[in-house]
Design an enzyme around this catalytic site. Sequence first.
Site, PDB file in Angstrom:
ATOM      1  N   ARG A 111      72.489  32.065  10.232  1.00  0.00           N
ATOM      2  CA  ARG A 111      71.252  31.567  10.843  1.00  0.00           C
ATOM      3  C   ARG A 111      71.433  31.185  12.307  1.00  0.00           C
ATOM      4  O   ARG A 111      70.668  30.389  12.853  1.00  0.00           O
ATOM      5  CB  ARG A 111      70.691  30.367  10.061  1.00  0.00           C
ATOM      6  CG  ARG A 111      70.266  30.689   8.641  1.00  0.00           C
ATOM      7  CD  ARG A 111      69.886  29.436   7.868  1.00  0.00           C
ATOM      8  NE  ARG A 111      69.436  29.764   6.528  1.00  0.00           N
ATOM      9  CZ  ARG A 111      68.172  29.715   6.120  1.00  0.00           C
ATOM     10  NH1 ARG A 111      67.219  29.368   6.965  1.00  0.00           N
ATOM     11  NH2 ARG A 111      67.854  30.019   4.884  1.00  0.00           N
ATOM     12  N   GLY A 120      74.993  14.131  21.096  1.00  0.00           N
ATOM     13  CA  GLY A 120      73.669  14.625  21.440  1.00  0.00           C
ATOM     14  C   GLY A 120      73.007  13.816  22.528  1.00  0.00           C
ATOM     15  O   GLY A 120      73.653  13.065  23.257  1.00  0.00           O
ATOM     16  N   GLU A 151      66.699   9.115  18.739  1.00  0.00           N
ATOM     17  CA  GLU A 151      67.090  10.503  18.506  1.00  0.00           C
ATOM     18  C   GLU A 151      66.581  10.889  17.117  1.00  0.00           C
ATOM     19  O   GLU A 151      65.649  10.274  16.637  1.00  0.00           O
ATOM     20  CB  GLU A 151      68.602  10.697  18.698  1.00  0.00           C
ATOM     21  CG  GLU A 151      69.498   9.677  18.009  1.00  0.00           C
ATOM     22  CD  GLU A 151      69.768  10.035  16.563  1.00  0.00           C
ATOM     23  OE1 GLU A 151      70.627  10.893  16.314  1.00  0.00           O
ATOM     24  OE2 GLU A 151      69.139   9.427  15.663  1.00  0.00           O
ATOM     25  N   ASP A 180      66.377  11.082  28.858  1.00  0.00           N
ATOM     26  CA  ASP A 180      65.051  10.753  29.393  1.00  0.00           C
ATOM     27  C   ASP A 180      64.710   9.315  29.023  1.00  0.00           C
ATOM     28  O   ASP A 180      65.291   8.755  28.088  1.00  0.00           O
ATOM     29  CB  ASP A 180      63.983  11.711  28.848  1.00  0.00           C
ATOM     30  CG  ASP A 180      63.876  11.651  27.336  1.00  0.00           C
ATOM     31  OD1 ASP A 180      62.927  11.031  26.842  1.00  0.00           O
ATOM     32  OD2 ASP A 180      64.745  12.221  26.643  1.00  0.00           O
TER      33      ASP A 180
END
EC number: 2.4.2.1
Length: 239
Positions: free
Chosen positions: A44, A90, A180, A205
């Site tokens: 995938r 992340g 997150e 951000d």
Amino acid sequence: MATPHINAEMGDFADVVLMPGDPLRAKHIAETFLEDVREVNNVRGMLGFTGTYKGRKISVMGHGMGIPSCSIYTKELITDFGVKKIIRVGSCGAVREDVKLRDVVIGMGACTDSKVNRLRFKDHDFAAIADFGMVRNAVDAAKALGVDARVGNIFSADLFYTPDPSMFDVMEKYGILGVEMEAAGIYGVAAEFGAKALTICTVSDHIRTHEQTTAAERQTTFNDMIKIALESVLLGDKE
């Protein structure tokens, strides 16, 4: 043995796996930081790689977006491939004034609006926390690298586009460092199957001020975060 989502064999993955959401970021980490790299998964398009960092075998693989996706991959890595530690690397959004763009956040605990951990925990609240030793090693690695990392609670949201922005006020009141979409799920999977986990994020951000990092800024700070994660693994080996 291969699973429905990972076409690897036992031994292909290291006992520690770094996991960004984006599989292309996993490829970047492998090519930039690891040596003797080989691809171990491509089902995938969720790319996974194994290599060495300063002689230490380490794997890196994407986990996709959101708790359902990351839970599938982390569960299979732990139960089918012998992975002992997961480090999510992340990005997150800040909701507090004192948390700035490009800050590195170490998620000691993860609140969530998802019900996945309640499903695991007989409909009771489950304290989704990182492994203490991994947190300590990440903090020590950050200090050694000269990075002033923030440590505390983060929030794993089910919805990227929330219909209730007032929730950000609640998060700020309770001292949430960043928002997150995966940590609480990963911590729950690790607890369920006897593994250890940690989440390290960079603030890409600011939800309040609408500030955003540029692509170049994200890459620089992202690299700091990866170095912290990798060096923390080496510190863990000394315990």
